[in-house]
Design an enzyme around this catalytic site. Structure first.
Site, PDB file in Angstrom:
ATOM      1  N   CYS A   2       0.822  -1.211   0.000  1.00 25.49           N
ATOM      2  CA  CYS A   2       0.000   0.000   0.000  1.00 25.49           C
ATOM      3  C   CYS A   2       0.857   1.262   0.000  1.00 25.49           C
ATOM      4  O   CYS A   2       1.963   1.268   0.524  1.00 25.49           O
ATOM      5  CB  CYS A   2      -0.880   0.037   1.233  1.00 25.49           C
ATOM      6  N   ARG A  27       4.811  -0.187  -6.219  1.00 25.22           N
ATOM      7  CA  ARG A  27       4.802  -0.979  -4.983  1.00 25.22           C
ATOM      8  C   ARG A  27       3.782  -2.110  -5.049  1.00 25.22           C
ATOM      9  O   ARG A  27       3.817  -3.024  -4.223  1.00 25.22           O
ATOM     10  CB  ARG A  27       4.491  -0.071  -3.784  1.00 25.22           C
ATOM     11  N   TRP A  75      -3.266  -2.593  -1.286  1.00 21.67           N
ATOM     12  CA  TRP A  75      -2.923  -3.978  -1.626  1.00 21.67           C
ATOM     13  C   TRP A  75      -3.669  -4.823  -0.617  1.00 21.67           C
ATOM     14  O   TRP A  75      -3.360  -4.796   0.573  1.00 21.67           O
ATOM     15  CB  TRP A  75      -1.411  -4.157  -1.512  1.00 21.67           C
ATOM     16  N   ASN A  99      -1.699   2.171   6.035  1.00 21.69           N
ATOM     17  CA  ASN A  99      -0.860   1.043   5.608  1.00 21.69           C
ATOM     18  C   ASN A  99      -0.587   0.187   6.840  1.00 21.69           C
ATOM     19  O   ASN A  99      -0.362   0.730   7.925  1.00 21.69           O
ATOM     20  CB  ASN A  99       0.494   1.527   5.089  1.00 21.69           C
ATOM     21  N   GLY A 100      -0.554  -1.115   6.662  1.00 17.06           N
ATOM     22  CA  GLY A 100      -0.248  -1.993   7.796  1.00 17.06           C
ATOM     23  C   GLY A 100      -1.442  -2.876   8.117  1.00 17.06           C
ATOM     24  O   GLY A 100      -2.383  -2.995   7.327  1.00 17.06           O
ATOM     25  N   GLU A 483      17.927 -17.799  -7.812  1.00 15.91           N
ATOM     26  CA  GLU A 483      17.503 -16.439  -8.156  1.00 15.91           C
ATOM     27  C   GLU A 483      16.898 -16.407  -9.570  1.00 15.91           C
ATOM     28  O   GLU A 483      15.900 -15.721  -9.818  1.00 15.91           O
ATOM     29  CB  GLU A 483      18.706 -15.496  -8.027  1.00 15.91           C
ATOM     30  N   LYS A 487      13.109 -15.177 -10.515  1.00 14.11           N
ATOM     31  CA  LYS A 487      12.839 -14.099 -11.477  1.00 14.11           C
ATOM     32  C   LYS A 487      11.824 -14.571 -12.514  1.00 14.11           C
ATOM     33  O   LYS A 487      10.858 -13.890 -12.799  1.00 14.11           O
ATOM     34  CB  LYS A 487      14.155 -13.726 -12.152  1.00 14.11           C
ATOM     35  N   GLU A 490       8.214 -15.078 -10.948  1.00 12.23           N
ATOM     36  CA  GLU A 490       7.448 -13.925 -10.458  1.00 12.23           C
ATOM     37  C   GLU A 490       6.975 -13.013 -11.573  1.00 12.23           C
ATOM     38  O   GLU A 490       5.933 -12.388 -11.446  1.00 12.23           O
ATOM     39  CB  GLU A 490       8.204 -13.140  -9.385  1.00 12.23           C
ATOM     40  N   HIS A 506      17.812 -37.230  -6.369  1.00 17.58           N
ATOM     41  CA  HIS A 506      17.065 -37.482  -5.122  1.00 17.58           C
ATOM     42  C   HIS A 506      15.595 -37.092  -5.260  1.00 17.58           C
ATOM     43  O   HIS A 506      14.901 -36.955  -4.259  1.00 17.58           O
ATOM     44  CB  HIS A 506      17.743 -36.729  -3.968  1.00 17.58           C
ATOM     45  N   LYS A 603       6.129  -4.365  -4.136  1.00 21.62           N
ATOM     46  CA  LYS A 603       7.572  -4.101  -4.150  1.00 21.62           C
ATOM     47  C   LYS A 603       8.176  -4.206  -2.753  1.00 21.62           C
ATOM     48  O   LYS A 603       9.194  -4.844  -2.562  1.00 21.62           O
ATOM     49  CB  LYS A 603       7.844  -2.711  -4.737  1.00 21.62           C
TER      50      LYS A 603
HETATM   51  O1  M6R Z   1      13.107  -5.075  -0.096  1.00 27.93           O
HETATM   52  P1  M6R Z   1      13.663  -6.447   0.216  1.00 27.93           P
HETATM   53  O2  M6R Z   1      14.984  -6.666  -0.439  1.00 27.93           O
HETATM   54  O3  M6R Z   1      13.714  -6.734   1.677  1.00 27.93           O
HETATM   55  O4  M6R Z   1      12.639  -7.437  -0.442  1.00 27.93           O
HETATM   56  C1  M6R Z   1      12.772  -8.815  -0.288  1.00 27.93           C
HETATM   57  C2  M6R Z   1      11.860  -9.550  -1.228  1.00 27.93           C
HETATM   58  O5  M6R Z   1      10.529  -9.206  -0.987  1.00 27.93           O
HETATM   59  C3  M6R Z   1      12.189  -9.255  -2.700  1.00 27.93           C
HETATM   60  O6  M6R Z   1      13.505  -9.539  -3.005  1.00 27.93           O
HETATM   61  C4  M6R Z   1      11.260 -10.074  -3.615  1.00 27.93           C
HETATM   62  O7  M6R Z   1      11.555 -11.419  -3.515  1.00 27.93           O
HETATM   63  C5  M6R Z   1      11.387  -9.586  -5.058  1.00 27.93           C
HETATM   64  N1  M6R Z   1      10.084  -9.510  -5.643  1.00 27.93           N
HETATM   65  C6  M6R Z   1      12.215 -10.481  -5.888  1.00 27.93           C
HETATM   66  O8  M6R Z   1      12.348 -10.020  -7.185  1.00 27.93           O
END
Ligand code: M6R
Length: 608
Positions: A2, A27, A75, A99-100, A483, A487, A490, A506, A603
């Site tokens: 949010c 965000r 959100w 927010n929260g 990683e 990517k 997501e 395994h 974000k």
């Molecule tokens: O702001 P942060 O680095 O703490 O965020 C951590 C994760 O939420 C962030 O890396 C998330 O996995 C991304 N969407 C990955 O691309």
């Protein structure tokens, strides 16, 4: 997650509110709303499910000259995305954005008999609670806010306006960021300083447990216990070009391509390649403290966690007598883990606001362990709460998928590892190859991005039809595989998982069939031949393999090969990760999805 904006001044509030919300779009959100209040006390509330453009369509018929207002992108947590659940929420003369999460909203709601609830949100409970103390304007708004917040369990960043006092906004925070922008004859509010860029460079970051009465020419801050707070005005370093697409179609591609520059910023003034030395100012640990470190805990979520994993592989290569544990923040915060003496915790976060990472930081601090932040966003909560730290200086990352931050995080942590090794007396001849490669890395990244983007784009077009992918690597290429899979999943919604090559037999080998493709990371080195044998096992079972390698003589019959031409030996996995980033980007564009704002994601994840 949010976003909050607010304005009080002499210009049209609606203009700033909408442009500010657009800045916060990255965000992640599913609905938006704004309210402005006219001097005579008439409120104009506009809310819409969907995007800011949906809100703007409604605004056409509701243009107002009002000079005070608040806005929000939501959100969903409590209640589905809908107009009724969108903020601002109203109770009597009050409008509030939040927010929260209010964790005890059920109990609080029971006590609010007089209020007719129009939404399913916890936020509406909070504004109704505030109004129960405000008594329709009988008492000062700030007092009512404080009384209500004292009953709240959970996290909040809030902004409240009243039609009875249309010259002030009351804001407060606990666990959810709020920044107050100080302008000329105007004061602005945002949950993220990027909304303020171009309006003012002066900002006050509210701390947890603080409440402020914001007017066009004054800001009065106090704690919930009524102690006055003297505000520290800080400079916003971000400039406008850093938060614009700069000619690229998407922020994601811009941020991938920016990595030679963003990493250069990470290294600036910190690397002396000629002498093989690294100097970091931020950690704030004495030589003696550095020497005594025997145990590192690296904490993060998502990409930050993967950056920690990769950095750990490197640091243990050159730092003697040190145990490194990389942990997922959402798990670690609830573990009963014993942290041995002489430990230091590295807290990794791009945003510096991730709720789980922040909670871990606080738990770890309770045990008296020193914490070092590897953070990108300057002035963020984690950056302020750690004992010391190194900003990665990668610049604003707008796309939800983290790319340039990863590269900078890994290298910042490796530099911290080298700092420890230097203090422990590790010979320069051991450390120098790492320092030299770090210094060369921005140039190598530039070269790899320029030479492989077109090939990756072509290959991505072929693989967009697959719904399943397996990413494989070993040693430093294993976190790279993890990683890469994150990517791809997501942004392109491909079901992608990563395994260490050695784990294939395994279980995961059973998955190999026509519905899957396998991306194999094959850096030359000690385990190269073993990884090649693993690839052969996949091929023997009809797998579709994309090989990513720096071995120019690679001649295995796989479906596609992406060759990386580099003089580097140690940091090849970082170069391979660029390929994953480009691949995820191009697959997503080919599928026609929203690359910068993938569905369901935000974000910065400021709720648990
Ligand atoms: O702001 P942060 O680095 O703490 O965020 C951590 C994760 O939420 C962030 O890396 C998330 O996995 C991304 N969407 C990955 O691309």
């Amino acid at each position: 997650m949010c976003g909050i904006v607010g304005y009080v001044g002499e210009s049209k509030a609606q203009d700033f509110l909408v442009s500010g919300l657009k800045r916060l779009e990255y965000r992640g959100y599913d609905s938006a709303g704004i309210v402005t209040v006219a001097p005579e006390g008439e409120a104009t509330l506009i809310r819409a499910k969907g995007k800011i453009t949906d809100l703007e369509r409604k605004l056409v018929e509701n243009k107002k000259e009002d000079t005070i207002g608040i806005g929000h992108t939501r959100w969903a947590t409590h209640g589905e995305p809908s107009e009724a659940n969108a903020h601002p929420h109203q109770a009597g003369p009050l409008y509030m954005v939040h927010n929260g999460i209010i964790e005890n909203c059920k109990e609080l709601k029971k006590a609010l008999k007089g209020h007719e609830f129009k939404s399913d949100t916890d936020s509406e409970v909070l504004v109704a609670l505030i109004n129960s103390f405000y008594k329709d304007g009988k008492y000062p708004l700030v007092n009512a806010v404080v009384q209500a917040l004292k009953l709240v369990q959970g996290t909040y960043g809030i902004a409240v306006v009243s039609v009875k006092n249309p010259d002030e906004i009351v804001v407060a925070r606990s666990g959810s960021p709020l920044v107050i922008g100080v302008g000329h004859d105007e004061t602005l509010i945002a949950s993220d300083a990027s909304a303020l860029v171009g309006h003012t460079k002066q900002a006050i970051y509210l701390n947890d447990g603080e409440v402020a009465v914001v007017k066009k020419n004054s800001i009065e801050i106090k704690t919930l216990n009524a102690e006055p707070v003297s505000a520290k005005v800080e400079e916003i370093e971000t400039n406008l070009s850093a938060i614009q697409k700069g000619g690229y179609d998407h922020f994601l591609l811009k941020e991938i391509m920016e990595q030679p520059d963003s990493l250069t910023e990470t290294l600036r003034g910190r690397v002396d390649a000629e002498n093989g030395i690294v100097s970091l100012g931020g950690p704030g640990l004495s030589e003696k403290e550095l020497r005594s470190i025997q145990h590192l805990i690296i904490v993060g979520c998502g990409t930050a966690y993967h950056a920690g994993m990769l950095a750990a592989y490197y640091i243990e290569q050159f730092t003697p007598e040190i145990t490194i544990e990389t942990v997922i923040a959402s798990e670690y915060r609830y573990r009963q883990a014993y942290i041995p003496k002489n430990s230091v915790a590295i807290i990794v976060s791009q945003s510096g606001e991730t709720a789980d990472t922040l909670a871990c930081l606080r738990e770890i601090k309770k045990q008296g362990v020193k914490t070092i932040g590897i953070v990108n966003v300057i002035g963020s909560t984690i950056a302020r709460e750690v004992d010391g730290g190194t900003y990665v200086h990668a610049g604003p990352e707008i796309s939800v998928a983290s790319t340039k931050a990863f590269t900078s995080q890994v290298i910042a942590m490796v530099m911290f590892g080298i700092t420890i090794a230097q203090a422990k007396g590790v010979r320069t001849s051991i450390l120098k190859p790492y320092v030299e490669e770090i210094a060369k890395l921005p140039g190598e990244i530039k070269q790899v991005l320029a030479s492989s983007a077109d090939d990756v784009k072509k290959i991505a077009g072929k693989y967009k039809k697959y719904d399943h992918a397996i990413y494989l690597g070993r040693d430093t290429a294993y976190p790279t595989a993890m990683e890469g899979a994150l990517k791809l999943k997501e942004v392109s919604y491909t079901d992608a998982n990563a395994y260490a090559f050695g784990e294939l037999k395994h279980g995961p080998l059973a998955l190999v069939d026509d519905r899957f493709f396998e991306t194999a990371f094959l850096p030359k080195g000690m385990l190269y031949e073993k990884a090649i044998s693993n690839v052969q096992e996949v091929l023997a079972r009809g797998g579709h393999v994309i090989a990513v390698t720096n071995n120019q003589k690679f001649d295995l019959k796989v479906d596609d090969v992406i060759r990386i031409n580099t003089s580097l030996e140690l940091f090849v996995p970082i170069l391979m990760n660029l390929i994953s980033q480009l691949f995820a980007y191009y697959v997503t564009v080919a599928k026609g999805y929203n690359v910068d704002q993938p569905r369901n994601l935000a974000k910065s994840v400021t709720v648990e």
